[in-house]
Design an enzyme around this catalytic site. Sequence first.
Site, PDB file in Angstrom:
ATOM      1  N   GLU A 229      30.006 -41.951  37.463  1.00  0.00           N
ATOM      2  CA  GLU A 229      28.733 -41.218  37.434  1.00  0.00           C
ATOM      3  C   GLU A 229      28.010 -41.329  38.780  1.00  0.00           C
ATOM      4  O   GLU A 229      27.419 -40.360  39.261  1.00  0.00           O
ATOM      5  CB  GLU A 229      27.844 -41.757  36.309  1.00  0.00           C
ATOM      6  CG  GLU A 229      28.426 -41.486  34.932  1.00  0.00           C
ATOM      7  CD  GLU A 229      27.515 -41.970  33.820  1.00  0.00           C
ATOM      8  OE1 GLU A 229      27.407 -43.201  33.637  1.00  0.00           O
ATOM      9  OE2 GLU A 229      26.904 -41.129  33.145  1.00  0.00           O
TER      10      GLU A 229
ATOM     11  N   GLU B 235      33.957 -44.921  27.523  1.00  0.00           N
ATOM     12  CA  GLU B 235      32.761 -45.030  26.666  1.00  0.00           C
ATOM     13  C   GLU B 235      33.129 -45.005  25.184  1.00  0.00           C
ATOM     14  O   GLU B 235      32.559 -45.751  24.382  1.00  0.00           O
ATOM     15  CB  GLU B 235      31.772 -43.889  26.979  1.00  0.00           C
ATOM     16  CG  GLU B 235      30.922 -44.126  28.213  1.00  0.00           C
ATOM     17  CD  GLU B 235      31.625 -43.816  29.527  1.00  0.00           C
ATOM     18  OE1 GLU B 235      32.815 -43.463  29.523  1.00  0.00           O
ATOM     19  OE2 GLU B 235      30.965 -43.936  30.578  1.00  0.00           O
TER      20      GLU B 235
HETATM   21  C1  1HE Z   1      32.675 -56.711  34.113  1.00  0.00           C
HETATM   22  C2  1HE Z   1      32.856 -55.309  34.047  1.00  0.00           C
HETATM   23  C3  1HE Z   1      31.806 -54.548  33.492  1.00  0.00           C
HETATM   24  C4  1HE Z   1      34.611 -56.190  34.932  1.00  0.00           C
HETATM   25  N1  1HE Z   1      30.702 -55.197  33.075  1.00  0.00           N
HETATM   26  N2  1HE Z   1      31.556 -57.299  33.690  1.00  0.00           N
HETATM   27  N3  1HE Z   1      33.261 -50.233  32.032  1.00  0.00           N
HETATM   28  C5  1HE Z   1      34.429 -50.611  31.512  1.00  0.00           C
HETATM   29  O1  1HE Z   1      34.678 -50.536  30.328  1.00  0.00           O
HETATM   30  C6  1HE Z   1      35.415 -51.215  32.484  1.00  0.00           C
HETATM   31  C7  1HE Z   1      35.605 -52.692  32.207  1.00  0.00           C
HETATM   32  N4  1HE Z   1      36.386 -53.322  33.251  1.00  0.00           N
HETATM   33  C8  1HE Z   1      37.757 -53.224  33.291  1.00  0.00           C
HETATM   34  O2  1HE Z   1      38.381 -52.532  32.534  1.00  0.00           O
HETATM   35  C9  1HE Z   1      38.455 -54.072  34.343  1.00  0.00           C
HETATM   36  O3  1HE Z   1      37.563 -55.131  34.724  1.00  0.00           O
HETATM   37  C10 1HE Z   1      38.878 -53.292  35.626  1.00  0.00           C
HETATM   38  C11 1HE Z   1      40.018 -52.315  35.284  1.00  0.00           C
HETATM   39  C12 1HE Z   1      37.712 -52.514  36.220  1.00  0.00           C
HETATM   40  C13 1HE Z   1      39.359 -54.305  36.695  1.00  0.00           C
HETATM   41  O4  1HE Z   1      40.342 -55.157  36.121  1.00  0.00           O
HETATM   42  P1  1HE Z   1      40.654 -56.568  36.813  1.00  0.00           P
HETATM   43  O5  1HE Z   1      41.816 -57.162  36.069  1.00  0.00           O
HETATM   44  O6  1HE Z   1      40.770 -56.389  38.286  1.00  0.00           O
HETATM   45  O7  1HE Z   1      39.340 -57.479  36.602  1.00  0.00           O
HETATM   46  P2  1HE Z   1      38.851 -58.296  35.302  1.00  0.00           P
HETATM   47  O8  1HE Z   1      39.559 -59.602  35.224  1.00  0.00           O
HETATM   48  O9  1HE Z   1      38.902 -57.443  34.086  1.00  0.00           O
HETATM   49  O10 1HE Z   1      37.302 -58.524  35.625  1.00  0.00           O
HETATM   50  C14 1HE Z   1      36.855 -59.478  36.584  1.00  0.00           C
HETATM   51  C15 1HE Z   1      35.478 -59.928  36.148  1.00  0.00           C
HETATM   52  O11 1HE Z   1      34.584 -58.809  36.177  1.00  0.00           O
HETATM   53  C16 1HE Z   1      35.460 -60.416  34.703  1.00  0.00           C
HETATM   54  O12 1HE Z   1      34.471 -61.416  34.615  1.00  0.00           O
HETATM   55  P3  1HE Z   1      34.863 -62.995  34.569  1.00  0.00           P
HETATM   56  O13 1HE Z   1      33.548 -63.677  34.448  1.00  0.00           O
HETATM   57  O14 1HE Z   1      35.783 -63.130  33.391  1.00  0.00           O
HETATM   58  O15 1HE Z   1      35.560 -63.268  35.894  1.00  0.00           O
HETATM   59  C17 1HE Z   1      34.991 -59.213  33.940  1.00  0.00           C
HETATM   60  O16 1HE Z   1      34.384 -59.524  32.706  1.00  0.00           O
HETATM   61  C18 1HE Z   1      34.008 -58.632  34.899  1.00  0.00           C
HETATM   62  N5  1HE Z   1      33.790 -57.215  34.672  1.00  0.00           N
HETATM   63  N6  1HE Z   1      34.073 -55.020  34.550  1.00  0.00           N
HETATM   64  C19 1HE Z   1      30.608 -56.528  33.167  1.00  0.00           C
HETATM   65  N7  1HE Z   1      31.873 -53.232  33.412  1.00  0.00           N
HETATM   66  C20 1HE Z   1      25.068 -45.719  32.469  1.00  0.00           C
HETATM   67  S1  1HE Z   1      26.167 -45.688  31.193  1.00  0.00           S
HETATM   68  C21 1HE Z   1      27.733 -45.960  31.852  1.00  0.00           C
HETATM   69  C22 1HE Z   1      28.687 -46.331  30.775  1.00  0.00           C
HETATM   70  C23 1HE Z   1      29.844 -47.090  31.364  1.00  0.00           C
HETATM   71  O17 1HE Z   1      29.905 -47.378  32.526  1.00  0.00           O
HETATM   72  S2  1HE Z   1      31.078 -47.467  30.253  1.00  0.00           S
HETATM   73  C24 1HE Z   1      32.310 -48.220  31.210  1.00  0.00           C
HETATM   74  C25 1HE Z   1      32.164 -49.707  31.285  1.00  0.00           C
END
Ligand code: 1HE
Length: 264
Positions: A115, A135
């Site tokens: 976005e 989403e």
């Molecule tokens: C996060 C977030 C996040 C990572 N919010 N903490 N977005 C999503 O559904 C995408 C969620 N993220 C993922 O699917 C993956 O993290 C990725 C594909 C982007 C990257 O994967 P990877 O293996 O490189 O990283 P990871 O191990 O999943 O994440 C590393 C850290 O970042 C981990 O935290 P940690 O404390 O365990 O190290 C994750 O929890 C954290 N992290 N993504 C919070 N999104 C205005 S409305 C908009 C609506 C949306 O955007 S919906 C989509 C949300």
Amino acid sequence: MDGNAEAALVTYDLKGPVAVIGLNRPEKRNAISDRVVEALDEVVAQAAREARAAVIYGNGPHFSAGLDLAEHVQKTSFEAVKNSRLWHSVFERIERGTIPYISALNGAVVGGGFELAAATHIRVAEDSAFFAMPEGMRGIFVGGGGSVRIARLIGAARMADMMLTGRAVKATEMERWGGVSYVTGEGGALDKAMELAARTAENTEMSNYAILNALPRIQDMSSEDGLFLESIMASLTSSTLEAEERLRAFLEKRAGKVKAPDDD
Ligand code: 1HE
């Protein structure tokens, strides 16, 4: 870069006429928290004051994992509405401000990250970039302007497919869909975005302003109203002294010609 705590989440540099804005939470894949939106708000205002164009990129291997889900999980419905409206106001100032924004995309360009990219005027993606709208999987809806901007960019049907299935789309496929304008090799997006930003910074401010502000509004108007506003904008832009000088420069062979595209 500013020395306050907010700015650390988003880096800011002025390189010549180009503001370089970096999402800076690589350990959280540049997830966009409330404080990231506030920090973006500040650098967008700073860029409007001192730059002629801006580039947004993500520090680390991912542009942005979108909305910070950790923060969102506890929001009341009213807090969520206010949060979404804050995203809208900041992204609106990017999209319909006074300077062109170019986004340099790598790795995850997900949900709110997409976005944010959609609010910029030109999107450059590396081969590594992948686009997803999970989403539906997360039980939420877009809230950062995607239903308006992304749906117009790639079509509502493609966006619905992405939101319903959560599938990831490659950079080359997104280019075919019209969601990005350039695809580069690994590590090439930021350089390409800087090159494009420097190019747009050479345009007259008025011309850029008309492109950023009149063009999207004309898409929302009837043809009749759109054509009328087009004439008004054409008249306003061409009657500036800068435009007159540029037109003369071409006629007197002091300005460059349009070049045919290079062979790939
Ligand atoms: C996060 C977030 C996040 C990572 N919010 N903490 N977005 C999503 O559904 C995408 C969620 N993220 C993922 O699917 C993956 O993290 C990725 C594909 C982007 C990257 O994967 P990877 O293996 O490189 O990283 P990871 O191990 O999943 O994440 C590393 C850290 O970042 C981990 O935290 P940690 O404390 O365990 O190290 C994750 O929890 C954290 N992290 N993504 C919070 N999104 C205005 S409305 C908009 C609506 C949306 O955007 S919906 C989509 C949300």
